[in-house]
Motif scaffolding. Structure first.
Motif, mmCIF file in Angstrom:
data_model
loop_
_atom_site.group_PDB
_atom_site.id
_atom_site.type_symbol
_atom_site.label_atom_id
_atom_site.label_comp_id
_atom_site.label_asym_id
_atom_site.label_seq_id
_atom_site.Cartn_x
_atom_site.Cartn_y
_atom_site.Cartn_z
ATOM 1 N N PHE A 163 -1.684 3.290 7.594
ATOM 2 C CA PHE A 163 -1.664 2.599 6.302
ATOM 3 C C PHE A 163 -1.933 1.099 6.437
ATOM 4 C CE2 PHE A 163 2.747 2.149 7.694
ATOM 5 C CZ PHE A 163 3.100 0.876 7.272
ATOM 6 N N GLU A 178 -2.901 -0.677 -3.521
ATOM 7 C CA GLU A 178 -3.648 -1.661 -2.741
ATOM 8 C C GLU A 178 -3.888 -1.102 -1.343
ATOM 9 O OE1 GLU A 178 -1.934 -5.923 -4.511
ATOM 10 O OE2 GLU A 178 -1.132 -5.115 -2.643
ATOM 11 N N VAL A 179 -5.002 -1.517 -0.748
ATOM 12 C CA VAL A 179 -5.261 -1.197 0.649
ATOM 13 C C VAL A 179 -5.811 -2.450 1.320
ATOM 14 C CG1 VAL A 179 -5.687 1.267 0.292
ATOM 15 C CG2 VAL A 179 -7.581 -0.362 0.096
ATOM 16 N N LYS A 194 -9.440 -0.500 5.094
ATOM 17 C CA LYS A 194 -10.237 0.609 4.560
ATOM 18 C C LYS A 194 -11.655 0.159 4.256
ATOM 19 C CE LYS A 194 -6.505 3.107 4.691
ATOM 20 N NZ LYS A 194 -5.611 2.106 5.289
ATOM 21 N N GLU A 234 4.429 0.662 0.868
ATOM 22 C CA GLU A 234 4.677 0.049 2.172
ATOM 23 C C GLU A 234 4.122 -1.373 2.194
ATOM 24 O OE1 GLU A 234 6.296 1.271 4.622
ATOM 25 O OE2 GLU A 234 6.301 3.448 4.445
ATOM 26 N N THR A 294 -5.471 5.258 -5.578
ATOM 27 C CA THR A 294 -4.447 6.138 -5.013
ATOM 28 C C THR A 294 -3.242 5.361 -4.496
ATOM 29 O OG1 THR A 294 -6.154 7.721 -4.354
ATOM 30 C CG2 THR A 294 -3.984 7.915 -3.288
ATOM 31 N N TRP A 295 -3.498 4.316 -3.725
ATOM 32 C CA TRP A 295 -2.429 3.607 -3.030
ATOM 33 C C TRP A 295 -2.002 2.311 -3.710
ATOM 34 C CZ3 TRP A 295 -0.409 6.824 0.238
ATOM 35 C CH2 TRP A 295 -1.217 7.776 0.864
ATOM 36 N N SER A 324 0.842 -1.204 0.000
ATOM 37 C CA SER A 324 0.000 0.000 0.000
ATOM 38 C C SER A 324 0.870 1.244 0.000
ATOM 39 C CB SER A 324 -0.911 -0.014 1.231
ATOM 40 O OG SER A 324 -1.814 1.064 1.193
ATOM 41 N N GLY A 325 0.855 1.973 -1.121
ATOM 42 C CA GLY A 325 1.671 3.170 -1.231
ATOM 43 C C GLY A 325 3.148 2.896 -1.069
ATOM 44 N N ASP A 371 -6.768 -0.126 -5.196
ATOM 45 C CA ASP A 371 -7.067 1.263 -4.850
ATOM 46 C C ASP A 371 -6.382 2.195 -5.834
ATOM 47 O OD1 ASP A 371 -8.119 3.122 -2.482
ATOM 48 O OD2 ASP A 371 -6.114 3.852 -3.070
#
Length: 542
Positions: free
Chosen positions: A511, A481-482, A515, A449, A478-479, A446-447, A476
């Protein structure tokens, strides 16, 4: 190298070298423990002498059906006496045992029967329609079908196939077992779960199974005459080899067709069960069992748990009920469990409940039958034991499979770098204890990370309303994956998505928090493992 200067006459002979095989355990038990109870299932209770005789009859009868050494005999059976008898009777005629997962669909079963070239199929009437469907889909010769009736559970024989008990009646009770001439000979064939494509056929040898039985006795601190409850399906890594182990210690095998909290508590109370193995979901089942089904017992029950790392909260609660839990780890390719979270009393006695449970959730160190575990990077280089650096668990020893049947490419890939590469991502603590971070495919990025689904699941399982939780990646924009959580609530519980996300935020970095929370019954395998590949499919569309 390592030889003495003169070894004239120091040769292997029939007097000083015998191939290791778990078959020897039952041959010995029939003599040493002849009158002790060997197998229990309802009204079915047999001594070791009778157990050995029934296995001998099975071996002889299979020969009569045309089974030759090296042939495969398959089963589609629950944890019943016939499944235990097959573990000895099939290899006693020189054949290879293939216990098939009873929860598979007909197409996959057809593939397994074809791929393993099964000559005979022992099947419970409950699974007969699926077996018939599978046989109709086969490309090669169909196996001879033998029905194993279970009338006390409401599954009488259909009358359309050879009956198991009738088959045993045809067998010779003093049949001379065909023992392996080489301990590398194949003993069993087990298929991986096949969540990505066709399952692979994992081949076990006699030596590995023998050493599994010996090492397990040590690690489980077993003394003579334990009473073992078959919760782990005997089609899963041959029940972690425990059926082969029981005759070694003159133990009693208590068969259990239907796994429920009530049946487990009843077996402990009325049969005196001292040991069982099971996935963390089994522990969860016992912890959340209503008072109406619980039974009081006056002895401690030893439990091996494996699969997804059990939540520390669950471990803390189960021990208060009279169970001592040891976390173990292994794979189909390693005959079952090969590491254990050995409890270091000098170092850890006196810790509070939460600290104790957190340590017991580790996968631990190598059991006696395995070489030391290492964590390696993608280039197969060992990584530091700092409790932080993540890499792949690599295993080696006599309890690693021979390889994948008819798949030399996959075998070579699995053994790259001189170890079996597990696919599990873990850290190794300075004391050598391994702790899984995730399956490589279950890591959520995610992002940029890395998020361990195991860590998030452990936090969610600490919520008083949560019975079971699984976390997987959700796409996701933006990221990338979340985390997405799938949750089963306890009966009568009312926690909602906002409450669980808030609970996680109090305990995790932002993070890492889910979500999205989906409340639903989680899909599980026959061994109680959550089928995350199914959850990933759902998460993609949320």
């Amino acid at each position: 190298m390592g030889w003495m200067a003169d070894e004239t006459g120091l040769d292997k002979t029939a007097a000083n070298f015998v191939p290791l095989t778990p078959l020897s355990h039952l041959k010995r038990a029939a003599q040493v423990f002849s009158d002790r109870t060997a197998v229990v299932y309802g009204q079915h209770r047999v001594t070791y002498a009778q157990y050995h005789e029934r296995c001998s009859r099975l071996a002889s009868a299979l020969v009569g059906l045309g089974v030759a050494p090296g042939n495969v005999v398959a089963t589609l059976l629950p944890n019943l006496p016939a499944q235990a008898e097959a573990h000895f009777g099939v290899p006693a005629c020189g054949a290879v045992l293939n216990t098939i997962n009873t929860r598979l669909e007909a197409d996959t079963v057809a593939y397994i029967l074809d791929h393993g070239e099964a000559k005979v199929l022992l099947v419970d009437p409950q699974f007969l329609p699926m077996a018939q469907d599978a046989i109709a889909r086969m490309e090669g010769p169909a196996p001879v079908v033998v029905e194993v009736a279970d009338p006390q559970a409401g599954f009488p024989a259909s009358g359309k196939n050879l009956d198991y008990e009738a088959l045993l009646d045809q067998g010779d009770p003093v049949f001379d077992w065909i023992m392996p001439q080489d301990e590398w000979e194949s003993l069993a064939l087990n298929y991986t779960s096949g969540t990505t494509g066709r399952p692979k056929g994992v081949v076990y040898h006699h030596r590995g199974a023998y050493l599994m039985t010996m090492g397990t006795v040590v690690s489980w601190r077993m003394v003579l005459h334990p009473v073992y409850l078959t919760i782990v399906p005997l089609f899963h890594c041959n029940g972690w080899n425990h059926t082969w182990m029981m005759p070694l210690v003159g133990g009693t095998l208590v068969c259990c067709r239907d796994i429920s909290a009530e049946n487990i508590f009843n077996a402990i109370k009325h049969e005196g069960v001292t040991h069982f193995g099971g996935a963390p979901i089994v522990l969860n089942m016992l912890v959340n069992a209503p008072e109406t089904v619980r039974q009081e017992f006056d002895h401690q029950v030893e439990v091996f748990t494996a699969g997804a790392p059990p939540a520390p909260t669950t471990l803390a609660k189960i021990e208060a009920l009279g169970f001592n839990v040891t976390h173990v780890y292994g794979l189909t390719e390693t005959y079952g469990h090969v590491t254990e979270c050995y409890w270091n009393a000098e170092r850890w006695d006196g810790l509070d409940a939460d600290e104790t449970a957190a340590i017991k959730a580790r996968q631990g160190v190598a059991m006696p039958m395995l070489e030391p575990v290492v964590i390696r990077d993608s280039a197969h280089n060992p990584l530091p034991m700092d409790g932080k650096t993540q890499g792949e668990i690599a295993l080696r020893g006599n309890v690693v499979m021979k390889g994948y049947l008819k798949n030399p490419e996959a075998t070579a890939e699995a053994f790259k770098g001189g170890y079996f590469n597990s696919g599990d991502i873990a850290v190794q603590h300075p004391d050598g204890y391994v702790q899984i971070a995730d399956r490589a495919k279950d890591i959520i990025i995610s992002g940029g990370e890395n998020v361990s689904s195991v860590e998030v699941e452990g936090v969610l399982m600490g919520h008083p309303d949560v019975s079971l939780a699984a976390v997987t990646a959700k796409p996701d924009d933006t990221w990338g994956e979340v985390p997405c959580a799938f949750v089963e609530l306890k009966p009568g519980a009312s926690a909602d998505e906002a409450a669980l996300i808030s609970y996680a935020r109090e305990r995790l970095a932002g993070f890492k928090c889910p979500k999205k929370v989906v409340f639903a019954e989680l899909p599980k395998t026959a061994t109680g493992k959550i089928q995350k590949f199914e959850l990933r499919k759902i998460a993609k569309d949320l």
